[in-house]
Design a protein around this motif. Sequence first.
Motif, short mmCIF file in Angstrom:
data_model
loop_
_atom_site.label_atom_id
_atom_site.label_comp_id
_atom_site.label_asym_id
_atom_site.label_seq_id
_atom_site.Cartn_x
_atom_site.Cartn_y
_atom_site.Cartn_z
N LEU A 62 5.25 -11.07 11.34
CA LEU A 62 3.86 -11.42 11.01
C LEU A 62 3.11 -10.19 10.49
CD1 LEU A 62 1.55 -13.47 10.97
CD2 LEU A 62 1.12 -12.90 13.38
N ALA A 63 3.35 -9.04 11.09
CA ALA A 63 2.71 -7.80 10.63
C ALA A 63 3.13 -7.50 9.19
CB ALA A 63 3.07 -6.63 11.54
N ALA A 64 4.42 -7.67 8.88
CA ALA A 64 4.91 -7.43 7.52
C ALA A 64 4.24 -8.39 6.54
CB ALA A 64 6.43 -7.58 7.47
N TRP A 65 4.08 -9.64 6.93
CA TRP A 65 3.44 -10.64 6.08
C TRP A 65 1.98 -10.26 5.82
CZ3 TRP A 65 -0.47 -14.33 6.77
CH2 TRP A 65 -0.51 -15.35 5.83
N CYS A 66 1.28 -9.84 6.88
CA CYS A 66 -0.13 -9.44 6.73
C CYS A 66 -0.26 -8.21 5.85
CB CYS A 66 -0.75 -9.16 8.11
SG CYS A 66 -0.99 -10.62 9.13
N PHE A 67 0.62 -7.22 6.06
CA PHE A 67 0.56 -6.00 5.26
C PHE A 67 0.91 -6.27 3.80
CE2 PHE A 67 1.64 -3.30 9.24
CZ PHE A 67 0.32 -3.35 9.64
N ALA A 68 1.81 -7.22 3.54
CA ALA A 68 2.17 -7.56 2.16
C ALA A 68 0.97 -8.11 1.41
CB ALA A 68 3.31 -8.56 2.14
N ARG A 69 0.03 -8.72 2.12
CA ARG A 69 -1.15 -9.29 1.50
C ARG A 69 -2.35 -8.35 1.46
NH1 ARG A 69 2.37 -12.28 2.47
NH2 ARG A 69 2.68 -14.44 1.92
N SER A 70 -2.21 -7.19 2.10
CA SER A 70 -3.40 -6.36 2.23
C SER A 70 -3.19 -4.88 1.93
CB SER A 70 -3.97 -6.49 3.64
OG SER A 70 -3.01 -6.05 4.59
N SER A 71 -2.05 -4.33 2.30
CA SER A 71 -1.86 -2.89 2.19
C SER A 71 -0.44 -2.55 1.74
CB SER A 71 -2.14 -2.23 3.55
OG SER A 71 -1.82 -0.86 3.51
N PRO A 72 -0.27 -2.27 0.46
CA PRO A 72 1.06 -1.89 -0.02
C PRO A 72 1.61 -0.66 0.72
CG PRO A 72 -0.41 -2.30 -1.88
CD PRO A 72 -1.25 -2.34 -0.63
N ARG A 73 0.75 0.25 1.11
CA ARG A 73 1.19 1.46 1.82
C ARG A 73 1.76 1.11 3.19
NH1 ARG A 73 -1.16 4.91 5.42
NH2 ARG A 73 -3.14 3.83 5.30
N LEU A 74 1.06 0.29 3.97
CA LEU A 74 1.55 -0.10 5.30
C LEU A 74 2.78 -1.01 5.19
CD1 LEU A 74 -1.79 -0.73 7.23
CD2 LEU A 74 -0.13 1.09 7.62
N HIS A 75 2.80 -1.87 4.18
CA HIS A 75 3.96 -2.74 3.99
C HIS A 75 5.20 -1.90 3.65
CE1 HIS A 75 6.39 -5.90 1.82
NE2 HIS A 75 6.13 -6.47 2.99
N ALA A 76 5.05 -0.93 2.76
CA ALA A 76 6.17 -0.05 2.42
C ALA A 76 6.61 0.76 3.64
CB ALA A 76 5.77 0.88 1.27
N TRP A 77 5.65 1.22 4.43
CA TRP A 77 5.98 1.99 5.64
C TRP A 77 6.83 1.14 6.59
CZ3 TRP A 77 4.05 0.82 10.63
CH2 TRP A 77 4.41 1.74 11.62
N LEU A 78 6.45 -0.12 6.77
CA LEU A 78 7.18 -1.01 7.67
C LEU A 78 8.56 -1.34 7.10
CD1 LEU A 78 6.63 -2.25 10.42
CD2 LEU A 78 5.72 -4.25 9.28
N LEU A 79 8.64 -1.59 5.79
CA LEU A 79 9.92 -1.89 5.15
C LEU A 79 10.88 -0.69 5.19
CD1 LEU A 79 8.96 -4.03 2.04
CD2 LEU A 79 10.19 -4.78 4.07
N ASN A 80 10.34 0.51 5.16
CA ASN A 80 11.18 1.70 5.19
C ASN A 80 11.47 2.19 6.60
OD1 ASN A 80 11.48 1.91 2.39
ND2 ASN A 80 9.44 2.81 2.21
N SER A 81 10.96 1.50 7.58
CA SER A 81 11.22 1.85 8.97
C SER A 81 12.71 1.65 9.28
CB SER A 81 10.37 0.97 9.89
OG SER A 81 10.88 0.95 11.19
N ARG A 82 13.33 2.63 9.92
CA ARG A 82 14.74 2.49 10.28
C ARG A 82 14.95 1.40 11.32
NH1 ARG A 82 16.90 8.38 11.55
NH2 ARG A 82 18.27 7.10 12.82
#
Length: 120
Positions: free
Chosen positions: A32-52
């Motif tokens: 859900l956090a990834a979904w929210c970040f994808a709609r609002s913050s490319p920086r936070l979404h990229a941070w979450l996607l790049n999380s190990r």
Amino acid sequence: MNLWVLFGLLSLLLGGIGAVLPLLPTTPFVLLAAWCFARSSPRLHAWLLNSRLFGPMIRRWDENHCISRNVRRLALFMVIGVGGSSVLFFVPAGWLQFAGGVLVAIGFISVWRLKVCPDC
């Protein structure tokens, strides 16, 4: 601050709490956090996607709507082990224990029904 960012941060916080508290799931809140970040913050979404820790799981879910076999095994073990023992040993007998058992069963069935990625 954007409302989606706020919801994403709250979901991520709940997912972190769910990692250590029984009966509170982690994976749905992180997704859900990834979904929210994808709609609002490319920086936070990229941070979450790049999380190990969470990145591979989120990418697998985004691309194929599936989870790895190991993630499913771990989740089922945690639901039964942590959730079940918590209900048995820490919840007073009676309707609260029954309700906790129902929640554990719902969690187990929800995870069991998720599609497993064929290549994992």
